[in-house]
Design an enzyme around this catalytic site. Sequence first.
Site, PDB file in Angstrom:
ATOM      1  CE  LYS A  31      -3.721  -2.331   2.400  1.00 21.31           C
ATOM      2  NZ  LYS A  31      -4.264  -2.690   3.724  1.00 21.31           N
ATOM      3  CG  ASP A  79     -10.097  -0.064   5.135  1.00 20.42           C
ATOM      4  OD1 ASP A  79      -9.839  -0.654   3.961  1.00 20.42           O
ATOM      5  OD2 ASP A  79      -9.571  -0.315   6.266  1.00 20.42           O
ATOM      6  CD  GLN A  81      -3.725  -4.478   6.613  1.00 22.54           C
ATOM      7  OE1 GLN A  81      -3.707  -3.373   5.851  1.00 22.54           O
ATOM      8  NE2 GLN A  81      -3.990  -5.765   6.260  1.00 22.54           N
TER       9      GLN A  81
HETATM   10  N1  GUN Z   1      -7.053  -6.663   6.010  1.00 20.39           N
HETATM   11  C1  GUN Z   1      -7.269  -7.630   5.072  1.00 20.39           C
HETATM   12  N2  GUN Z   1      -7.874  -6.799   4.222  1.00 20.39           N
HETATM   13  C2  GUN Z   1      -8.056  -5.584   4.488  1.00 20.39           C
HETATM   14  C3  GUN Z   1      -8.624  -4.258   4.122  1.00 20.39           C
HETATM   15  O1  GUN Z   1      -9.331  -4.152   3.042  1.00 20.39           O
HETATM   16  N3  GUN Z   1      -8.550  -3.267   5.089  1.00 20.39           N
HETATM   17  C4  GUN Z   1      -7.984  -3.340   6.099  1.00 20.39           C
HETATM   18  N4  GUN Z   1      -7.981  -1.950   6.995  1.00 20.39           N
HETATM   19  N5  GUN Z   1      -7.446  -4.375   6.775  1.00 20.39           N
HETATM   20  C5  GUN Z   1      -7.597  -5.603   5.937  1.00 20.39           C
END
Ligand code: GUN
Length: 296
Positions: free
Chosen positions: A54, A121, A98
């Site tokens: 990311k 998100d 996350q």
């Molecule tokens: N962990 C796995 N997929 C995601 C996601 O799309 N967003 C977040 N914040 N954590 C994750």
Amino acid sequence: MAATLIDGKAFAAKVRGQVAEHVARLKEQNGITPGLAVVLVGEDPASQVYVRSKGKQTVEVGMNSYEHKLEADTSEADLLALIDQLNNDASVHGILVQLPLPKHLDEDLVINSIAPEKDVDGFHISNVGLLGTGQKSMVPCTPLGCLMMLRDHHGSLSGMDAVVIGRSNIVGKPMAQLLLGDSCTVTIAHSRTKDLPDVVRRADIVVAAVGRPEMVPGDWIKEGATVIDVGINRIERGGKNVLVGDVDFASAAERAGAITPVPGGVGPMTIACLLANTVTACCRANNLAEPEGLTA
Ligand code: GUN
């Protein structure tokens, strides 16, 4: 293979290109650089890989990336204090915590402490409610990526029969809301659904998001249907570790009109949509026109 392959890798590159163009314009015309803050608590190996990816892609499209890595035993109060600081930092337009979080932290409490307009998100309860009532919201990245690919392939989705297999808050439920918003007739199927094969056989659009390797065989797929496979499952085959989806790709591709592969389908779209959401959040925060085609 009869089906058209929906190339998520190429599509994600196109989305990143659009995001980069918009970021360049924001810098040039408005003197603003969108910023994304990613918070990682602990050292889960998969999460570390995602967070690194990311951060890298955020910088590649010209945005600022702020990474906050906290110890696994960080207290809830300390995590909430960091989120409060990011909520009040005007250079941060998107915040992502996350998941999963270590067990001693309350995920709902933490997610709902993010300012909804910075919740890239789309997990904050306000954004869930806004999406559910058809109002402008931040939309979860994976379903947004699926919607973009479906719109690109079909143009209008109006009147199509769609089945979403899986009822998670992250994919299944928001995916169903988005399809409903595009005037599909939507069924959400799950582990207790009766006659799942028959339900799937009626669908023009199948979105599989259950996390079970190859659970949807090709003979469940209606001739010509579009299949979006959200699953990313690591299995051992022929002595090798391989990635497979929730759909049996080889047999489904014989019947589908179009299908996403695994890997190279939905996966790359998730981070591309995170970048799209960050630029959208930045535009909204500054009362500027949002990028076209990058939102629901
Ligand atoms: N962990 C796995 N997929 C995601 C996601 O799309 N967003 C977040 N914040 N954590 C994750």
